[in-house]
Scaffold this active site. Structure first.
Site, short mmCIF file in Angstrom:
data_model
loop_
_atom_site.label_atom_id
_atom_site.label_comp_id
_atom_site.label_asym_id
_atom_site.label_seq_id
_atom_site.Cartn_x
_atom_site.Cartn_y
_atom_site.Cartn_z
N SER A 202 -15.47 23.95 -27.40
CA SER A 202 -14.40 24.93 -27.59
C SER A 202 -14.43 25.64 -28.93
O SER A 202 -13.83 26.70 -29.08
CB SER A 202 -13.02 24.24 -27.43
OG SER A 202 -12.90 23.14 -28.31
N ASP B 298 -3.57 24.64 -32.60
CA ASP B 298 -2.94 23.64 -31.73
C ASP B 298 -3.27 22.28 -32.33
O ASP B 298 -3.63 22.19 -33.50
CB ASP B 298 -3.39 23.81 -30.27
CG ASP B 298 -4.90 23.69 -30.08
OD1 ASP B 298 -5.60 23.22 -31.01
OD2 ASP B 298 -5.39 24.07 -29.00
N HIS C 277 -7.63 22.55 -32.53
CA HIS C 277 -8.49 23.66 -32.93
C HIS C 277 -7.96 24.40 -34.15
O HIS C 277 -6.75 24.55 -34.31
CB HIS C 277 -8.63 24.65 -31.77
CG HIS C 277 -9.11 24.03 -30.51
ND1 HIS C 277 -8.25 23.64 -29.49
CD2 HIS C 277 -10.37 23.70 -30.10
CE1 HIS C 277 -8.95 23.11 -28.51
NE2 HIS C 277 -10.23 23.13 -28.85
#
Length: 352
Positions: free
Chosen positions: A38, A327, A330
């Site tokens: 990610s 979040d 990340h």
């Protein structure tokens, strides 16, 4: 048509968009190509069936037009910042985006999929794209480029591009420490050895396909990620020592093997990018880097929310640029920007 497209490639190659601020004189990078998880996923998970998604607000609220794109951030991600810093382009597109343009293919794409890892089981647990399939997508990408500009020109693009690989975090957090299967098979040193072996094999496969300048990110301080502090850090949400020690062990082994691998692969430049120590420095001294908060995210409580738990119903902090984490896992756009500025000068020295 091929001649026109090749002329476009030459123009982009020698007139890099956004300006080159880190490269040596007379050096240009034609494309940025990203693999992994990610940190480098710019929207590939939008096009697969998985719960690991971020193509909804408040993700992307600070991106162009306030649009959620599938980036796991409030705005740009590491892939975008590296592409800009190396003078390639402003934003890296997702390879699976059906509306991707030919000029974007020529200057690089991301094959990364949030939730994946070097261990095939990791991708299975999250129903995301394994790195082996990302490699197959890269082969398809090469074929598409050949149909556009011809084999020799594609060889030049691939040989001179910079490849970024980010993996391993999910192998430990989603896989090893969350489900029992791998813990029954391996202790931490043995599992680290497995991951390093898989990472080396992946880099070797990239090299066979023409990659020569490859950046491999280390594991971050896994125990200091907000969600892990919440789940395993006790009532005071301290950094989880055993997770950090696992990351340190893996990183040491990975660095050693990448150094040996570079010597064995002809004309290769393989840069180990330390993700651990810069993040520890930011987390322990946030004000030094212009942050107020580095132990929780901006979205919701910042302690657990990520992916679908970080949604339009979640309140967000008033000033996301004061938070390192967006979040509970990340970095914010500013966090990605700061990290890029910390590591890129040394990466350039290693690559060119």
């Amino acid at each position: 048509m091929k001649l026109i497209i090749f002329c476009l490639y030459v123009f982009l190659y020698f007139n890099c968009i956004g300006g080159t601020i880190y490269l040596p004189k007379n050096v240009s990078v034609p494309a940025i190509i990203a693999f992994g998880d990610s940190l480098l996923d710019v929207g590939n998970n939008n096009y697969i069936t998985t719960m690991t998604k971020s193509n909804f607000l408040p993700y992307g609220k600070d991106f162009v037009g306030g649009k959620p794109t599938g980036r796991f951030s409030n705005g740009k991600t590491l892939a975008d910042f590296f592409a800009k810093a190396l003078g390639v382009k402003e934003y890296v597109p997702a390879y699976l985006n059906p509306f991707i343009k030919e000029k974007d293919l020529l200057t690089g794409v991301s094959f990364a999929s949030g939730g994946t890892g070097y261990d095939p089981l990791t991708a299975t647990l999250s129903s995301v794209i394994p790195v082996s399939i990302q490699l197959d997508m890269f082969k398809q990408y090469i074929w598409r480029l050949k149909s556009m500009v011809g084999e020799e020109n594609v060889k030049n693009i691939i040989n001179n591009s910079v490849f970024f690989v980010s993996s391993s975090s999910n192998d430990f957090l989603v896989n090893y420490y969350s489900v029992p299967m791998r813990r029954l098979q391996y202790d931490v040193p043995a599992y680290s050895n497995l991951l390093v072996k898989l990472a080396v094999s992946f880099i070797q496969d990239l090299h066979k396909l023409g990659a020569r300048r490859i950046v491999v990110f280390s594991a971050p301080p896994l125990g200091c990620i907000p969600i892990e502090r919440t789940l395993a850090g006790g009532s005071e949400r301290k950094c989880v020592d055993k997770y950090n020690k696992a990351a340190i062990l893996f990183n040491r082994k990975l660095k050693e093997h990448l150094h040996s691998l570079e010597k064995s692969l002809p004309q290769s430049r393989i840069a180990f990018s330390d993700f651990y120590n810069p993040l520890i420095s930011i987390i322990e001294n946030p004000h030094k880097y212009g942050f107020e908060v580095a132990d929780q995210g901006c979205c919701g409580t910042g302690k657990l929310e990520m992916s679908y738990l970080c949604n339009e119903l979640s309140a967000t902090c008033q000033n996301d640029s004061s938070f390192f984490f967006w979040d509970s896992l990340h970095p914010t756009e500013k966090g990605c920007d700061i990290f890029t500025k910390i590591v890129l000068p040394d990466l350039v020295k290693s690559l060119f």
